[in-house]
Scaffold this motif. Sequence first.
Motif, PDB file in Angstrom:
ATOM      1  N   TRP A  16      -2.562  -5.082  -6.616  1.00 26.38           N
ATOM      2  CA  TRP A  16      -3.299  -4.376  -5.685  1.00 26.38           C
ATOM      3  C   TRP A  16      -2.987  -4.754  -4.221  1.00 26.38           C
ATOM      4  O   TRP A  16      -2.857  -3.849  -3.237  1.00 26.38           O
ATOM      5  N   ASP A  19       0.420  -3.676  -3.303  1.00 29.43           N
ATOM      6  CA  ASP A  19       0.454  -2.195  -2.816  1.00 29.43           C
ATOM      7  C   ASP A  19      -0.061  -2.237  -1.622  1.00 29.43           C
ATOM      8  O   ASP A  19       0.176  -1.525  -0.664  1.00 29.43           O
ATOM      9  N   TYR A  20      -1.443  -2.834  -1.278  1.00 26.34           N
ATOM     10  CA  TYR A  20      -2.051  -2.719   0.054  1.00 26.34           C
ATOM     11  C   TYR A  20      -1.102  -3.118   1.278  1.00 26.34           C
ATOM     12  O   TYR A  20      -0.930  -2.288   2.224  1.00 26.34           O
ATOM     13  N   ASN A  23       1.995  -0.939   2.028  1.00 25.72           N
ATOM     14  CA  ASN A  23       1.491   0.321   2.433  1.00 25.72           C
ATOM     15  C   ASN A  23       0.884   0.061   3.957  1.00 25.72           C
ATOM     16  O   ASN A  23       1.241   0.794   4.962  1.00 25.72           O
ATOM     17  N   GLN A 143      -7.936   3.154  -4.553  1.00 21.95           N
ATOM     18  CA  GLN A 143      -6.721   3.515  -3.900  1.00 21.95           C
ATOM     19  C   GLN A 143      -6.855   2.802  -2.427  1.00 21.95           C
ATOM     20  O   GLN A 143      -7.725   2.223  -1.821  1.00 21.95           O
ATOM     21  N   SER A 145      -5.769   3.141   0.571  1.00 22.54           N
ATOM     22  CA  SER A 145      -6.038   3.738   1.784  1.00 22.54           C
ATOM     23  C   SER A 145      -7.399   4.110   1.773  1.00 22.54           C
ATOM     24  O   SER A 145      -7.724   4.691   2.726  1.00 22.54           O
ATOM     25  N   SER A 146      -8.278   4.071   0.831  1.00 25.34           N
ATOM     26  CA  SER A 146      -9.645   4.563   0.793  1.00 25.34           C
ATOM     27  C   SER A 146     -10.390   3.953   1.877  1.00 25.34           C
ATOM     28  O   SER A 146     -10.721   2.626   1.614  1.00 25.34           O
ATOM     29  N   ASN A 149     -13.500   1.253   0.307  1.00 25.07           N
ATOM     30  CA  ASN A 149     -13.540  -0.024  -0.149  1.00 25.07           C
ATOM     31  C   ASN A 149     -14.460  -0.798   0.472  1.00 25.07           C
ATOM     32  O   ASN A 149     -14.459  -0.696   1.900  1.00 25.07           O
TER      33      ASN A 149
END
Length: 319
Positions: A16, A19-20, A23, A143, A145-146, A149
């Motif tokens: 995670w 990915d973060y 991004n 996600q 981009s949420s 969070n």
Amino acid sequence: MSNVLIVGAAGRMGKWFFDYFINLRKEQSEDQYLSKKTIKIEKIFLVDINRIEYFKMSEFENAYTSESITKFVEESDIIILCTPIKETLRILDKYIMILRPGTTLIEISSVKNSIHKYMSSISIKYSSLRFLCIHPMFGPGAQVSSSRNIIMHVPLNLISIRMESRILNRLFPRYRIILIDTPEKHDTLVAILISLIYFINLVFSKLLIEISTSKSLKMEKDLLKFLKQLAGSSYRIQSLLSESILTDDAPLFLNLFLGSDKSIEIIKKYGKIYDRISKKVEQKDERYLQNLVIGTKKNIKNQIDIDHSYDLLYRFLNN
């Protein structure tokens, strides 16, 4: 420009964070304003003794993997420890002396009391380093981009709050950072929000397994699937939650149940309430049970709009 090292990168939270930051780095290249208000990410290092299944070097620029922390630790500006507490303590003991000044170490454990004490202690000795205790209040399926969070932040001391908060806001600009003033308070909250929920759902899943072998149902093939076909909203939500929780590894369950005295205390309290109510059910004490339902409902309604909760449940199910 900062280099990020993710230790425990083969795990689900390690992935995670990878990915973060992939991004975030992409967004920084596209958005000048975001680039100015965040810590600019250059290289991403991934370390784990297990194979990092999701990583393909050809797909990611400036991202590297290794089984050894030593390969990257001296190049890293930010180190995120996605490891069990015992392993986090071992890593800190072994590598802290070779970290370059200004390095930020971030631990993400779900139990804070022991690790917070340790990091508070070493932060005095190694004052050129920055230490952060955080707890992402979301799972690896969230996600990146949420804006929903949430990250709980337990500062090491009153003096460092502003500096720690500034780092977190520049690393996670979209997320809500909630300050929790003591590790004891954090562990009590986690015992209620996570440990108890995991415990209840583990018991629920175990009960279903035992029921499926009972005399009246053991001939029913794929009982759990059959129950879903019959189920209304309550069972569907409950089964979905318990099944999702079982995707986590056993060490997380053990850490949530046994890693904190607060968790043991809350689970024990739950057991006492369960015993008391189940005895009243056996005794068919209608008056007690009716008063229990009415009293509980009244107390919850004092703080929560339960009709709104009911509407939200059906909105979720119908989406």
